[in-house]
Design a protein around this motif. Structure first.
Motif, mmCIF file in Angstrom:
data_model
loop_
_atom_site.group_PDB
_atom_site.id
_atom_site.type_symbol
_atom_site.label_atom_id
_atom_site.label_comp_id
_atom_site.label_asym_id
_atom_site.label_seq_id
_atom_site.Cartn_x
_atom_site.Cartn_y
_atom_site.Cartn_z
ATOM 1 N N LYS A 55 -6.928 -3.976 7.336
ATOM 2 C CA LYS A 55 -6.312 -4.158 8.656
ATOM 3 C C LYS A 55 -5.296 -3.058 8.932
ATOM 4 C CE LYS A 55 -3.707 -7.558 11.365
ATOM 5 N NZ LYS A 55 -3.028 -8.872 11.339
ATOM 6 N N ASP A 56 -5.343 -2.524 10.141
ATOM 7 C CA ASP A 56 -4.401 -1.514 10.633
ATOM 8 C C ASP A 56 -4.506 -0.162 9.919
ATOM 9 O OD1 ASP A 56 -3.349 -3.302 12.483
ATOM 10 O OD2 ASP A 56 -1.841 -4.051 11.081
ATOM 11 N N ALA A 57 -5.464 0.011 9.023
ATOM 12 C CA ALA A 57 -5.606 1.291 8.306
ATOM 13 C C ALA A 57 -6.403 2.279 9.145
ATOM 14 C CB ALA A 57 -6.283 1.075 6.966
ATOM 15 N N THR A 58 -5.930 3.514 9.168
ATOM 16 C CA THR A 58 -6.624 4.583 9.879
ATOM 17 C C THR A 58 -7.379 5.448 8.870
ATOM 18 O OG1 THR A 58 -4.684 6.020 9.751
ATOM 19 C CG2 THR A 58 -4.878 4.604 11.691
ATOM 20 N N HIS A 59 -7.947 6.532 9.353
ATOM 21 C CA HIS A 59 -8.705 7.430 8.482
ATOM 22 C C HIS A 59 -7.751 8.164 7.541
ATOM 23 C CE1 HIS A 59 -12.656 9.296 7.875
ATOM 24 N NE2 HIS A 59 -11.995 10.397 7.549
ATOM 25 N N GLY A 60 -8.039 8.126 6.234
ATOM 26 C CA GLY A 60 -7.183 8.794 5.266
ATOM 27 C C GLY A 60 -5.857 8.100 5.034
ATOM 28 N N ASP A 61 -5.771 6.834 5.375
ATOM 29 C CA ASP A 61 -4.519 6.090 5.281
ATOM 30 C C ASP A 61 -4.057 5.944 3.833
ATOM 31 O OD1 ASP A 61 -2.528 3.865 5.514
ATOM 32 O OD2 ASP A 61 -3.302 3.785 7.560
ATOM 33 N N LYS A 62 -2.717 5.987 3.619
ATOM 34 C CA LYS A 62 -2.153 5.802 2.280
ATOM 35 C C LYS A 62 -2.424 4.402 1.731
ATOM 36 C CE LYS A 62 1.649 9.104 2.856
ATOM 37 N NZ LYS A 62 3.131 9.275 2.844
ATOM 38 N N LYS A 63 -2.750 3.470 2.619
ATOM 39 C CA LYS A 63 -3.022 2.107 2.172
ATOM 40 C C LYS A 63 -4.172 2.055 1.166
ATOM 41 C CE LYS A 63 -1.425 -0.408 6.283
ATOM 42 N NZ LYS A 63 -1.362 0.328 7.498
ATOM 43 N N PHE A 64 -5.071 3.007 1.249
ATOM 44 C CA PHE A 64 -6.217 2.996 0.343
ATOM 45 C C PHE A 64 -5.834 3.383 -1.088
ATOM 46 C CE2 PHE A 64 -8.141 3.678 4.555
ATOM 47 C CZ PHE A 64 -8.975 2.576 4.588
ATOM 48 N N ASP A 65 -4.651 3.946 -1.259
ATOM 49 C CA ASP A 65 -4.161 4.290 -2.601
ATOM 50 C C ASP A 65 -3.091 3.305 -3.061
ATOM 51 O OD1 ASP A 65 -4.606 6.196 -4.724
ATOM 52 O OD2 ASP A 65 -2.585 6.950 -4.391
ATOM 53 N N SER A 66 -2.991 2.178 -2.369
ATOM 54 C CA SER A 66 -2.009 1.156 -2.729
ATOM 55 C C SER A 66 -2.475 0.402 -3.971
ATOM 56 C CB SER A 66 -1.826 0.167 -1.578
ATOM 57 O OG SER A 66 -3.031 -0.568 -1.360
ATOM 58 N N LYS A 67 -1.554 -0.314 -4.595
ATOM 59 C CA LYS A 67 -1.880 -1.049 -5.815
ATOM 60 C C LYS A 67 -2.983 -2.065 -5.586
ATOM 61 C CE LYS A 67 0.132 -3.667 -9.639
ATOM 62 N NZ LYS A 67 -1.002 -4.607 -9.718
ATOM 63 N N VAL A 68 -2.946 -2.768 -4.475
ATOM 64 C CA VAL A 68 -3.942 -3.806 -4.241
ATOM 65 C C VAL A 68 -5.348 -3.215 -4.161
ATOM 66 C CG1 VAL A 68 -3.657 -3.752 -1.712
ATOM 67 C CG2 VAL A 68 -4.581 -5.790 -2.824
ATOM 68 N N ASN A 69 -5.476 -2.063 -3.521
ATOM 69 C CA ASN A 69 -6.808 -1.462 -3.393
ATOM 70 C C ASN A 69 -7.237 -0.731 -4.663
ATOM 71 O OD1 ASN A 69 -7.555 -2.347 -0.776
ATOM 72 N ND2 ASN A 69 -6.092 -0.896 0.096
ATOM 73 N N VAL A 70 -6.286 -0.133 -5.359
ATOM 74 C CA VAL A 70 -6.611 0.464 -6.664
ATOM 75 C C VAL A 70 -7.072 -0.632 -7.624
ATOM 76 C CG1 VAL A 70 -5.637 1.616 -8.685
ATOM 77 C CG2 VAL A 70 -5.127 2.479 -6.397
#
Length: 326
Positions: free
Chosen positions: A295-310
């Motif tokens: 949710k609310d993530a754009t292209h290349g968003d830092k959220k994809f390198d967050s602990k939950v996604n890692v």
């Protein structure tokens, strides 16, 4: 009156300045051919690599004319028989390089977690679209993987256990390599007639999975050549067979490796529907797969390198591509 004019001129100047910044940002869009010579998404702050890593840089895996194509290999120290993850960088197929993986805010948490978990990661360079058109890029990915398969003993790699991973255009190429691996497509590899390696898993972040539908979505936004058109040499709609050949979803079957997908719900460059349709095709074929829409993530968003996604990546790998050498 004069004071009013001066104030108006200052405001106009500020407005034009803002428009100039916006125009500069737009010049870096994935569908702008003028972005070929720059890499606007490359971070400027280098991330801190885990102390458990051993790095072998600039390994030449292939020469094209006088140009050497290289890879960087990140290894857990003192480990043997290490499962390998081949990482393919993004950048709209027209910019970026193997070094982007070690920069903070994009992939460094994921890279460190993979190494700490006992995986080797090879980050590879490939020919960009302004240098060569498709299928040059997938040839390079497969040739690099074949090279690593042949050199596995030299780097303590387990040649029987290889996974593919990437983001954006890199996810497209990594996914294309993974999906087509068991189909042995002619002209997808040049170092050998047929790939010796097998792909056991694929992880893709905001993956362009169907270039025909992606091209249709982008063509609604303007008349400029899109990134996928620059990759293929023409708009996908004008060369549908080539666009289909270049699309990972084309090769999905019951033998496709387990797949993990991530996509941002607010991605302005690659619609999240690309991954939704990808997941549906995988489900239809009975392939184990997972999709996380962020949710609310754009292209290349830092959220994809967050602990939950890692952690989601590590859980998926633990299930379908576990480290067994510890």
């Amino acid at each position: 009156m004069l004071k009013f004019i001066k104030i108006s001129l200052v405001l106009l100047s500020l407005l034009l300045g803002c428009n100039s910044v916006q125009a500069n940002e737009n010049s870096h869009r994935a569908d702008n051919p003028k972005a070929n010579s720059v890499n606007p998404w490359k971070p400027t702050v280098k991330g801190v690599l885990t102390k458990s890593a051993k790095v072998v840089r600039n390994i030449a895996y292939k020469k094209v004319g006088k140009t050497s194509l290289d890879l960087d290999l990140y290894l857990p120290k003192d480990a043997k028989n290490i499962p390998l993850i081949v990482w393919v960088h993004g950048g709209a197929w027209m910019h970026g390089d193997k070094t982007v993986f070690t920069y903070q805010g994009k992939n460094i948490n994921l890279l460190n977690a993979l190494i700490n978990a006992g995986y080797a990661v090879a980050s590879i360079d490939y020919r960009l679209s302004q240098v060569a058109k498709f299928p040059a890029q997938i040839q390079d990915i497969n040739d690099a993987t074949e090279f690593l398969w042949k050199q596995a003993l030299s780097y303590n790699l387990d040649k029987t256990r290889i996974a593919m991973m990437g983001r954006s255009a890199g996810a497209h190429l990594a996914g294309l390599a993974a999906m087509s691996n068991n189909a042995h497509i002619k002209n997808f590899i040049t170092s050998v007639p047929k790939a010796d390696f097998n792909i056991d898993a694929f992880v893709g972040f905001y993956t362009p999975s169907n270039l025909l539908s992606l091209g249709a979505a982008h063509n609604q936004k303007g008349k400029r050549p899109t990134a996928e058109a620059l990759l293929l040499g023409a708009a996908p709609s004008t060369i549908p067979e080539i666009a289909k050949k270049a699309s990972p979803v084309t090769y999905i079957n019951k033998n496709t490796p387990p797949t993990l997908l991530f996509h941002g719900k607010k991605d302005p460059l690659v619609p999240y529907t690309q991954s939704v349709a990808y997941k549906a095709d995988l489900d239809k074929a009975g392939v184990p797969s997972e999709l996380y829409l962020v949710k609310d993530a754009t292209h290349g968003d830092k959220k994809f390198d967050s602990k939950v996604n890692v952690d989601r990546v590590l859980a998926f790998l633990h299930t379908y591509f576990p480290v067994t050498n510890k």
